[in-house]
Design an enzyme around this catalytic site. Structure first.
Site, PDB file in Angstrom:
ATOM      1  N   GLU A 104       0.685   0.559   1.390  1.00  0.00           N
ATOM      2  CA  GLU A 104       0.534  -0.801   1.890  1.00  0.00           C
ATOM      3  C   GLU A 104       0.106  -0.905   3.347  1.00  0.00           C
ATOM      4  OE1 GLU A 104       3.960  -3.206   0.943  1.00  0.00           O
ATOM      5  OE2 GLU A 104       3.413  -3.228  -1.167  1.00  0.00           O
ATOM      6  N   TYR A 135       4.227  -8.483  -6.387  1.00  0.00           N
ATOM      7  CA  TYR A 135       5.540  -9.127  -6.436  1.00  0.00           C
ATOM      8  C   TYR A 135       5.455 -10.593  -6.853  1.00  0.00           C
ATOM      9  CZ  TYR A 135       7.576  -4.867  -4.658  1.00  0.00           C
ATOM     10  OH  TYR A 135       8.002  -3.564  -4.547  1.00  0.00           O
ATOM     11  N   GLU A 176       4.030  -0.595  -7.841  1.00  0.00           N
ATOM     12  CA  GLU A 176       5.281  -1.322  -7.561  1.00  0.00           C
ATOM     13  C   GLU A 176       5.216  -2.691  -8.212  1.00  0.00           C
ATOM     14  OE1 GLU A 176       6.597  -1.696  -3.460  1.00  0.00           O
ATOM     15  OE2 GLU A 176       6.092   0.401  -3.037  1.00  0.00           O
TER      16      GLU A 176
HETATM   17  C1  GCB Z   1       6.908  -3.004  -0.931  1.00  0.00           C
HETATM   18  C2  GCB Z   1       7.081  -1.699  -0.254  1.00  0.00           C
HETATM   19  C3  GCB Z   1       8.442  -1.085  -0.506  1.00  0.00           C
HETATM   20  C4  GCB Z   1       9.514  -2.160  -0.426  1.00  0.00           C
HETATM   21  C5  GCB Z   1       9.230  -3.187  -1.492  1.00  0.00           C
HETATM   22  C6  GCB Z   1      10.250  -4.329  -1.487  1.00  0.00           C
HETATM   23  O1  GCB Z   1       5.845  -3.477  -1.153  1.00  0.00           O
HETATM   24  O2  GCB Z   1       6.076  -0.784  -0.582  1.00  0.00           O
HETATM   25  O3  GCB Z   1       8.672  -0.088   0.432  1.00  0.00           O
HETATM   26  O4  GCB Z   1      10.797  -1.634  -0.572  1.00  0.00           O
HETATM   27  O5  GCB Z   1       7.985  -3.738  -1.286  1.00  0.00           O
HETATM   28  O6  GCB Z   1      11.228  -4.241  -2.201  1.00  0.00           O
HETATM   29  O7  GCB Z   1      10.038  -5.273  -0.745  1.00  0.00           O
END
Ligand code: GCB
Length: 608
Positions: free
Chosen positions: A416, A471, A508
């Protein structure tokens, strides 16, 4: 860098255990000469361990700067005439090593191995005082980056731009090593196969004059299957047993160095596997077969241990991966221990191997993580030439360490980073080239952040695969999975239209979940919501052929720094921090054990 081995010509002694320990409160212990005498301290520290969670003293836990470790070691008398080294698996984030008060080496970079050659100070049969200064500070010349804030009252605070606790200490095993003066310094092995014949190419770097001979042994049977001579050469393995995801399958390349009379000077055995990796259109092929990644972005993270390696904890994680039907993992967000990687090689777990380049994004840092930085990400005042040079070193060192590992199928050179600006392209272009030069055999990728979708990202075209962290339903459309699904689908369509021939791996997607919390509504933080969230992502994954992998965030809950968006850490795990399954783990187990696309490489713990 070769791992220390016991061979007919080499020895090693573990230096794990308790070391004397002292906090360098003013970070001036070196100037004051602490390394020249026994440390004035009653404290001890376990090695390997993170310092932070084993001490019951908040000031020690929160100290920003240096810690001293010291230990007196006995050099065996049989080691006369050998090169004597101290070999560290990782010291986070910097180390200075002294032998009898003399500085031997400095190493910057908290997740990769290094050696200190103490031959001049370590006479066979005598004792040597070893002092290791461990420094946990991150700044804009380190990878990962950070910023030390000096408060008016003289106290220091470490700001960092990544979402995991800045554990510090001697995190992996330390060995006292003896090797011959004339020795094997490095080995590079590349493999291929045609029909049932394996082809192995080796390149040996040696220190000193010697003749090189090579034997290839099947690790399962111990049988010699091929042999050869010379620092560079090739050999064929008839009826080769390929390294396969879910199964493993290793050979050893045994290198012997001989003097003119044929006497053996050094022997080293490097394991490898015969397999191919290729990105073809939107497919990721291992041994010519389409591979679909299932698994997790992980962390080296445990209660008490912090980021330290422990065989038992590693094994439990690997057993749980089998249990859940996963075939792969990403070493988010730094290189994991060599013991971890060896395990993956032996058991056929497919690895996306990541550098420690995380947090190269001041936009994200100022947002979710509440940092204070308002300047541009890539500039000479922030992440500039010095960081880029360190980043290049981290890439090259990672490849040097892991290049022979069959489990590693893809390099991830950053997680990221800012990628939507022209400065990002300028920063990454030479790093991608350096990666390809250091390893022409594996695909290269980076992990793309949600702020830089298909119509904004300025670097995705430089890479072989697209790795996306998304997300929808968490940081955006929180609690609204219907709208989240629309957004996610629209974005995937955008990527596929722009890059129709590039595979996409979701590296992710996750939702914080408090184990034991339930609701009949789509209520964030409940176990029920996490499952519904995963089901929604699964629908999208199944809709697009271009999506060739799903690695949920995260395998287990993990520790982060304090912050109003983190309650005792990040809770996006499928397992709790003590490795108990949430409902999501049951859901994933069912999906991954039944998913046809992921059958290649699925690990079955019951298959013998
Ligand atoms: C991300 C990151 C990761 C975080 C995650 C989160 O995009 O790559 O290191 O822990 O989000 O849970 O916000």
């Amino acid at each position: 860098m070769l791992y220390p081995q016991e061979t007919p010509t080499r020895s090693r002694i573990s230096l794990d255990g308790f070391w004397d320990f002292k906090v360098d409160w003013n970070n001036d212990g070196v100037e004051a000469g602490w390394q020249n005498a026994s440390l004035e301290t009653t404290r001890e520290m376990a090695v390997p361990a993170s310092i932070n969670d084993v001490v019951a003293d908040e000031r020690v836990r929160n100290h920003v700067g240096r810690y001293f470790y010291q230990r007196t070691i006995q050099v065996p008398s049989e080691w006369d005439g050998k090169q004597i080294l101290v070999r560290f698996g990782s010291v986070t984030h910097h180390a200075i090593v002294f032998a009898n008060g003399q500085e031997i080496t400095r190493f910057k970079g908290g997740y990769l191995p290094f050696e200190a050659d103490i031959t001049e100070h370590a006479r066979a049969g005598e004792r040597v005082q070893l002092t290791v200064v461990v420094d946990n500070r991150l700044d804009y010349t380190t990878i990962p980056p950070g910023k030390v804030i000096e408060h008016a009252d003289g106290t220091r605070e470490q700001e960092y731009l990544h979402d995991f606790y800045n554990y510090s200490g001697i995190h992996r095993s330390v060995y006292l090593v003896a090797r011959p003066q004339v020795h094997v310094a490095d080995i590079t092995i590349t493999t291929d196969y045609e029909g049932s014949t394996g082809r192995v190419e080796w390149d040996v770097v040696k220190q000193g004059e010697a003749q090189t001979t090579v034997r290839i042994l099947d690790q399962r049977t111990g049988e010699v299957v091929a042999s050869g001579e010379g620092d560079q050469g090739t050999a064929e393995i008839p009826n080769v047993r390929l390294w396969e995801p879910g199964k493993g399958g290793l050979y050893d390349l045994e290198v012997s160095l001989l003097d003119a009379s044929g006497a053996v000077l050094d022997v080293y055995r490097q394991h490898f596997g015969v397999r191919t990796v290729e990105v073809k259109g939107a497919q990721f092929l291992i041994n010519g077969k389409p591979f679909y990644f299932t698994g997790f972005g992980m962390h080296e993270d445990h209660e008490t241990l912090g980021k330290a390696h422990s065989d038992a904890h590693l094994m439990q994680d690997m057993e749980l991966l089998s249990w859940i039907g996963a075939n792969s993992l990403r070493t988010a967000h730094y290189p994991y221990s060599e013991e971890w990687m060896d395990y993956c090689d032996r058991h056929g777990i497919v690895v996306i191997d990541e550098t420690p380049a995380v947090g190269l994004n001041l936009g994200v840092a100022g947002g979710i993580l509440g940092g204070t930085e308002t300047r541009a990400t890539f500039s000479e005042e922030t992440i500039g030439k010095a960081a880029q040079e360190q980043h290049r070193l981290e890439i090259e060192r990672l490849i040097t360490r892991d290049k022979n590992r069959p489990s590693v199928v893809l390099w991830s050179i950053a997680n990221e980073p800012e990628s939507e600006t022209p400065e990002a392209r300028e920063y990454f272009l030479p790093l991608v080239e350096a990666t390809r030069q250091a390893d022409p055999t594996r695909p290269v990728g980076f992990v793309n952040v949600m702020l830089a979708p298909y119509d904004k990202c300025q670097i995705s075209d430089l890479f072989d695969v697209l790795m996306l962290n998304r997300y929808y339903g968490w940081y955006v459309n929180t609690g609204d999975l219907a709208r989240a699904e629309e957004g996610l689908r629209a974005e995937v369509r955008g990527w596929v239209e722009r890059f129709p021939d590039t595979p996409i791996i979701f590296t992710e997607f996750g939702a914080d979940t408090v184990a034991g919390m339930h609701s009949i509504y789509n209520q964030p933080f409940t176990e029920d919501y996490q499952v519904e969230f995963l089901k929604m992502y699964a629908r999208i994954f199944d809709e697009f052929d271009e999506i060739i992998g799903e690695q949920m965030w995260n395998f287990a809950d993990f520790q982060t720094k304090f912050g109003i968006v983190r309650v005792d850490g990040n809770k996006k795990g499928a397992f709790t921090r003590d490795r108990r399954p949430k409902a999501a783990a049951r859901f994933l187990r069912q999906r991954w054990t039944e998913l046809e696309a992921a059958s290649y490489g699925r690990r079955d713990p019951r298959a013998e």
